[in-house]
Design a protein around this motif. Structure first.
Motif, PDB file in Angstrom:
ATOM      1  N   LEU A  91    -124.546 -63.596   7.154  1.00 50.73           N
ATOM      2  CA  LEU A  91    -123.510 -64.111   6.773  1.00 50.73           C
ATOM      3  C   LEU A  91    -121.601 -63.077   7.445  1.00 50.73           C
ATOM      4  CD1 LEU A  91    -122.235 -64.116   3.396  1.00 50.73           C
ATOM      5  CD2 LEU A  91    -122.811 -62.335   3.674  1.00 50.73           C
ATOM      6  N   SER A  92    -122.064 -62.405   8.301  1.00 50.28           N
ATOM      7  CA  SER A  92    -120.369 -62.326   8.908  1.00 50.28           C
ATOM      8  C   SER A  92    -120.625 -63.447   9.522  1.00 50.28           C
ATOM      9  CB  SER A  92    -120.843 -61.436   9.807  1.00 50.28           C
ATOM     10  OG  SER A  92    -120.937 -59.685   9.515  1.00 50.28           O
ATOM     11  N   ARG A  93    -121.124 -64.002  10.344  1.00 46.46           N
ATOM     12  CA  ARG A  93    -120.116 -65.636  10.952  1.00 46.46           C
ATOM     13  C   ARG A  93    -120.125 -66.379  10.281  1.00 46.46           C
ATOM     14  NH1 ARG A  93    -125.881 -65.881  14.726  1.00 46.46           N
ATOM     15  NH2 ARG A  93    -125.546 -64.847  16.529  1.00 46.46           N
ATOM     16  N   LEU A  94    -120.689 -66.842   8.708  1.00 43.63           N
ATOM     17  CA  LEU A  94    -120.139 -67.936   7.889  1.00 43.63           C
ATOM     18  C   LEU A  94    -118.814 -67.640   7.396  1.00 43.63           C
ATOM     19  CD1 LEU A  94    -123.667 -68.685   6.660  1.00 43.63           C
ATOM     20  CD2 LEU A  94    -122.169 -70.129   7.805  1.00 43.63           C
ATOM     21  N   LEU A  95    -118.804 -66.579   7.548  1.00 36.63           N
ATOM     22  CA  LEU A  95    -117.405 -66.081   6.596  1.00 36.63           C
ATOM     23  C   LEU A  95    -115.850 -65.942   7.713  1.00 36.63           C
ATOM     24  CD1 LEU A  95    -118.167 -62.340   4.871  1.00 36.63           C
ATOM     25  CD2 LEU A  95    -117.207 -64.142   3.740  1.00 36.63           C
ATOM     26  N   ARG A  96    -116.660 -66.351   8.557  1.00 39.38           N
ATOM     27  CA  ARG A  96    -115.359 -66.269  10.142  1.00 39.38           C
ATOM     28  C   ARG A  96    -115.380 -67.829   9.792  1.00 39.38           C
ATOM     29  NH1 ARG A  96    -118.646 -62.132  13.260  1.00 39.38           N
ATOM     30  NH2 ARG A  96    -119.410 -64.093  14.212  1.00 39.38           N
ATOM     31  N   ARG A  97    -116.028 -68.997   9.360  1.00 36.51           N
ATOM     32  CA  ARG A  97    -115.854 -69.604   9.342  1.00 36.51           C
ATOM     33  C   ARG A  97    -115.239 -71.119   8.301  1.00 36.51           C
ATOM     34  NH1 ARG A  97    -122.150 -72.183  11.071  1.00 36.51           N
ATOM     35  NH2 ARG A  97    -122.307 -70.344  12.385  1.00 36.51           N
ATOM     36  N   GLN A  98    -114.741 -71.927   8.048  1.00 39.51           N
ATOM     37  CA  GLN A  98    -114.203 -72.733   7.469  1.00 39.51           C
ATOM     38  C   GLN A  98    -115.449 -73.361   6.469  1.00 39.51           C
ATOM     39  OE1 GLN A  98    -110.907 -75.128   9.461  1.00 39.51           O
ATOM     40  NE2 GLN A  98    -109.620 -73.272   8.915  1.00 39.51           N
ATOM     41  N   THR A  99    -115.517 -72.514   5.826  1.00 33.62           N
ATOM     42  CA  THR A  99    -116.767 -73.550   4.851  1.00 33.62           C
ATOM     43  C   THR A  99    -116.935 -72.559   3.313  1.00 33.62           C
ATOM     44  OG1 THR A  99    -118.968 -73.875   4.649  1.00 33.62           O
ATOM     45  CG2 THR A  99    -118.398 -72.184   6.307  1.00 33.62           C
ATOM     46  N   HIS A 100    -117.349 -73.189   2.610  1.00 30.05           N
ATOM     47  CA  HIS A 100    -118.277 -72.217   1.684  1.00 30.05           C
ATOM     48  C   HIS A 100    -119.188 -71.434   1.676  1.00 30.05           C
ATOM     49  CE1 HIS A 100    -114.711 -73.655  -0.808  1.00 30.05           C
ATOM     50  NE2 HIS A 100    -114.813 -75.259  -1.354  1.00 30.05           N
ATOM     51  N   ILE A 101    -119.748 -70.353   1.369  1.00 29.00           N
ATOM     52  CA  ILE A 101    -121.731 -69.580   1.820  1.00 29.00           C
ATOM     53  C   ILE A 101    -121.843 -70.103   0.030  1.00 29.00           C
ATOM     54  CG2 ILE A 101    -122.329 -67.966   1.866  1.00 29.00           C
ATOM     55  CD1 ILE A 101    -119.766 -66.863   3.745  1.00 29.00           C
ATOM     56  N   ALA A 102    -123.311 -70.168  -0.293  1.00 31.43           N
ATOM     57  CA  ALA A 102    -123.941 -70.122  -1.576  1.00 31.43           C
ATOM     58  C   ALA A 102    -124.963 -68.731  -1.196  1.00 31.43           C
ATOM     59  CB  ALA A 102    -124.753 -71.304  -1.897  1.00 31.43           C
ATOM     60  N   ILE A 103    -125.363 -68.048  -1.758  1.00 31.56           N
ATOM     61  CA  ILE A 103    -125.692 -66.872  -1.565  1.00 31.56           C
ATOM     62  C   ILE A 103    -126.904 -66.964  -2.721  1.00 31.56           C
ATOM     63  CG2 ILE A 103    -126.571 -64.079  -1.597  1.00 31.56           C
ATOM     64  CD1 ILE A 103    -123.638 -63.907  -0.189  1.00 31.56           C
ATOM     65  N   LYS A 104    -128.093 -67.398  -2.840  1.00 30.80           N
ATOM     66  CA  LYS A 104    -129.082 -67.676  -4.029  1.00 30.80           C
ATOM     67  C   LYS A 104    -129.878 -66.127  -3.335  1.00 30.80           C
ATOM     68  CE  LYS A 104    -132.324 -70.721  -1.580  1.00 30.80           C
ATOM     69  NZ  LYS A 104    -133.282 -72.366  -2.574  1.00 30.80           N
ATOM     70  N   GLY A 105    -131.037 -65.827  -4.723  1.00 26.96           N
ATOM     71  CA  GLY A 105    -131.600 -65.468  -4.706  1.00 26.96           C
ATOM     72  C   GLY A 105    -132.279 -64.545  -5.972  1.00 26.96           C
ATOM     73  N   PRO A 106    -133.658 -63.988  -6.267  1.00 25.92           N
ATOM     74  CA  PRO A 106    -133.815 -63.526  -8.039  1.00 25.92           C
ATOM     75  C   PRO A 106    -133.029 -63.068  -8.481  1.00 25.92           C
ATOM     76  CG  PRO A 106    -135.924 -63.836  -6.279  1.00 25.92           C
ATOM     77  CD  PRO A 106    -134.808 -63.971  -5.157  1.00 25.92           C
ATOM     78  N   SER A 107    -133.027 -61.919  -9.639  1.00 23.90           N
ATOM     79  CA  SER A 107    -131.998 -60.941 -10.120  1.00 23.90           C
ATOM     80  C   SER A 107    -132.489 -59.999  -8.853  1.00 23.90           C
ATOM     81  CB  SER A 107    -131.831 -61.425 -11.623  1.00 23.90           C
ATOM     82  OG  SER A 107    -131.169 -60.311 -11.689  1.00 23.90           O
ATOM     83  N   LYS A 108    -131.563 -59.122  -9.237  1.00 25.97           N
ATOM     84  CA  LYS A 108    -132.038 -57.732  -8.826  1.00 25.97           C
ATOM     85  C   LYS A 108    -132.451 -57.644  -7.165  1.00 25.97           C
ATOM     86  CE  LYS A 108    -131.759 -54.982 -12.789  1.00 25.97           C
ATOM     87  NZ  LYS A 108    -131.747 -56.363 -13.976  1.00 25.97           N
ATOM     88  N   CYS A 109    -131.883 -58.804  -5.848  1.00 30.19           N
ATOM     89  CA  CYS A 109    -132.567 -58.775  -5.317  1.00 30.19           C
ATOM     90  C   CYS A 109    -131.537 -58.260  -4.407  1.00 30.19           C
ATOM     91  CB  CYS A 109    -133.118 -60.231  -5.028  1.00 30.19           C
ATOM     92  SG  CYS A 109    -131.661 -61.700  -4.373  1.00 30.19           S
ATOM     93  N   GLY A 110    -130.535 -58.410  -4.535  1.00 36.11           N
ATOM     94  CA  GLY A 110    -129.405 -57.545  -3.154  1.00 36.11           C
ATOM     95  C   GLY A 110    -128.532 -59.033  -2.770  1.00 36.11           C
ATOM     96  N   LYS A 111    -128.395 -59.577  -3.547  1.00 35.94           N
ATOM     97  CA  LYS A 111    -127.471 -60.607  -2.846  1.00 35.94           C
ATOM     98  C   LYS A 111    -126.121 -59.524  -2.927  1.00 35.94           C
ATOM     99  CE  LYS A 111    -128.132 -63.323  -6.248  1.00 35.94           C
ATOM    100  NZ  LYS A 111    -129.477 -62.614  -7.197  1.00 35.94           N
ATOM    101  N   SER A 112    -125.702 -59.047  -4.514  1.00 34.65           N
ATOM    102  CA  SER A 112    -124.118 -58.679  -4.459  1.00 34.65           C
ATOM    103  C   SER A 112    -124.076 -57.274  -3.502  1.00 34.65           C
ATOM    104  CB  SER A 112    -124.093 -57.987  -5.943  1.00 34.65           C
ATOM    105  OG  SER A 112    -124.349 -58.687  -6.208  1.00 34.65           O
ATOM    106  N   TRP A 113    -125.437 -56.844  -3.116  1.00 37.07           N
ATOM    107  CA  TRP A 113    -125.183 -55.354  -2.219  1.00 37.07           C
ATOM    108  C   TRP A 113    -124.478 -56.161  -0.256  1.00 37.07           C
ATOM    109  CZ3 TRP A 113    -128.540 -50.486  -1.654  1.00 37.07           C
ATOM    110  CH2 TRP A 113    -128.303 -49.799  -3.361  1.00 37.07           C
ATOM    111  N   LEU A 114    -125.319 -57.140   0.161  1.00 41.55           N
ATOM    112  CA  LEU A 114    -125.481 -57.830   1.579  1.00 41.55           C
ATOM    113  C   LEU A 114    -123.945 -58.476   0.836  1.00 41.55           C
ATOM    114  CD1 LEU A 114    -126.314 -60.496   3.230  1.00 41.55           C
ATOM    115  CD2 LEU A 114    -126.873 -61.254   1.784  1.00 41.55           C
ATOM    116  N   ARG A 115    -123.393 -59.242   0.069  1.00 42.52           N
ATOM    117  CA  ARG A 115    -122.260 -59.317  -0.029  1.00 42.52           C
ATOM    118  C   ARG A 115    -120.942 -58.447   0.163  1.00 42.52           C
ATOM    119  NH1 ARG A 115    -117.942 -57.905  -2.961  1.00 42.52           N
ATOM    120  NH2 ARG A 115    -119.318 -58.634  -5.008  1.00 42.52           N
ATOM    121  N   GLN A 116    -121.334 -57.252  -0.395  1.00 44.19           N
ATOM    122  CA  GLN A 116    -120.290 -55.821  -0.552  1.00 44.19           C
ATOM    123  C   GLN A 116    -120.232 -55.371   1.456  1.00 44.19           C
ATOM    124  OE1 GLN A 116    -120.823 -53.313  -3.215  1.00 44.19           O
ATOM    125  NE2 GLN A 116    -121.412 -54.532  -4.560  1.00 44.19           N
TER     126      GLN A 116
END
Length: 430
Positions: free
Chosen positions: A29-54
């Motif tokens: 994710l850190s690599r993608l954040l440096r690129r000029q691109t949109h990012i989609a993060i998928k996964g079940p509810s309460k699987c840690g998607k928001s913690w990963l982003r934080q």
């Protein structure tokens, strides 16, 4: 020294004490954040998607999607969080509503450093003598992009799956335009199809990268180990095995069980001076029962709301009832990876030959609306048209039905429908 609640439990804020970087997602994710691109993060509810982003992006413009929202609502919420002035317009047929003062000409300038320097232009509703400043409109994607970019932050759209089909499709096309303006967005949600947004708008190919958040049993075990080290405790291996099995690959369920086990059952409230070992199997049995009881109100309301909506379907009540009966009785694997319409048809038609396979799709699409039906509950189950299957958005449902016996109302509704012959075809408009 941390308290137990600082280490374990579900929280909107990431806990370093039990955060685990599975499959090197932090680096990806850190690599993608440096690129000029949109990012989609998928996964079940309460699987840690928001913690990963934080973990990888602490300061962001968070937009929380809700059922019924559209793309313009997302932009309004984003600009409001930036304290950027914009015209508050919502157009339905021949009417525009919003805060209009003075001579009813709405022309709101940009605030602070969000001034884009664009030349003003206007749109006018033919039935209302109101000037609309397109320069500061949520329909002006250049204005949106420049406002976000000048803030130095990225927009994060949480719970993308709550948006309706048309709202998601509209946003997928807006993302192409935002990319052209150099504004890169992070979309977070629950879906099963690979490259969902690209399938909605092929022009996003090469402009968006998708990451999937999932957990192996080994990953979940590492979370337990890291949290236990922070508290200077140990948990018996059989209890660990049972917890992981009951978590269904979901970190949110595991975190909730750990907090109940350690703090509520073992009475360990903070880091121990000397290592404490949790071995009593009754502690976990009680923790699981407590968590299931805690979920009871949620699923009682889910059943109540959905059954009330089903009763309003008039002549098609029986179709909905039999579909829901099939869904809640599906296997764990089917609800995690997709319970196909073919399988649902096979089960429901076997009980009621009047049910037609083609009609099931209309019923499945409307399940989300019926769950919402006047309540503020989150989605529990959803239908993914791309794979033609139903899946559990909330995996806690699997834990709940394993540890708590509930008489779902679908069987009673189906029996009533048989007596009244309520198995007629469901209409798109109905």
């Amino acid at each position: 020294m941390p308290f137990t609640c600082d280490v374990f439990g579900v929280s909107p804020q990431m806990s370093d004490y039990s955060y685990y970087d599975r499959n090197e997602l932090d680096t990806k994710l850190s690599r993608l954040l440096r690129r000029q691109t949109h990012i989609a993060i998928k996964g079940p509810s309460k699987c840690g998607k928001s913690w990963l982003r934080q973990k990888c992006l602490e300061d962001a413009l968070i937009v929380q999607c809700r059922i019924g929202m559209n793309a313009d609502d997302i932009y309004r919420q984003c600009l409001s969080s930036l304290h950027v002035a914009f015209n508050v317009q919502r157009q339905t047929q021949n009417q525009i509503s919003g805060e209009i003062s003075g001579n009813a000409e709405l022309k709101v300038p940009l605030l602070g450093n969000a001034n884009t320097g664009l030349a003003g232009s206007y749109m006018r509703n033919s039935s209302i003598d109101t000037g609309i400043d397109y320069q500061t409109s949520v329909e002006n994607l250049e204005f949106i992009a420049q406002s976000i970019n000048q803030s130095g932050k990225k927009m994060v759209i949480e719970d993308f799956h709550y948006l309706g089909k048309e709202a998601r499709r509209k946003l997928s096309y807006d993302l192409k335009t935002l990319w052209d303006y150099g504004c890169f967005v992070i979309i977070i949600g629950v879906w099963t199809q690979t490259n969902l947004l690209t399938s909605m708008n092929p022009d996003l190919t090469g402009r968006i990268e998708e990451l999937e958040v999932s957990w192996s049993d080994n990953d979940l075990e590492r979370v337990i180990e890291k949290g236990c080290n922070a508290l200077n405790i140990r948990i018996d291996s059989k209890i660990v095995e049972d917890m992981i099995q009951d978590s269904f690959g979901n970190i949110g369920i595991l975190q909730s069980l750990l907090l109940k086990l350690v703090e509520e059952q073992a009475n360990i409230e903070k880091t121990q001076t000397y290592c404490s070992i949790i071995t009593d199997p009754c502690f976990y049995v009680n923790a699981a029962k407590s968590y299931a009881n805690q979920l009871d109100g949620l699923y009682q309301q889910f059943a109540k709301t959905l059954s009330a909506g089903i009763r309003q379907r008039k002549n098609s009540t029986g179709i909905y009832a039999l579909v829901m009966e099939a869904v809640v009785n599906a296997t764990d694997d089917e609800l995690i990876h997709g319970f196909s319409r073919n399988k649902i048809y096979e089960i429901t038609n076997g009980k009621e030959p009047r049910i037609q396979k083609g009609n099931l799709k209309t019923v499945l699409i409307k399940l989300a609306d019926l769950q919402e039906a006047g309540s503020r509950l989150s989605l529990v189950i959803s239908y993914d048209e791309s794979i033609d299957a139903v899946f559990a958005v909330d995996l806690q449902l699997l834990f709940y039905r394993k540890h708590h016996t509930m008489r779902w109302p679908w069987e009673e509704l189906a029996e009533e429908a048989r007596k009244l012959s309520q198995f007629e075809e469901e209409t798109e408009e109905g």
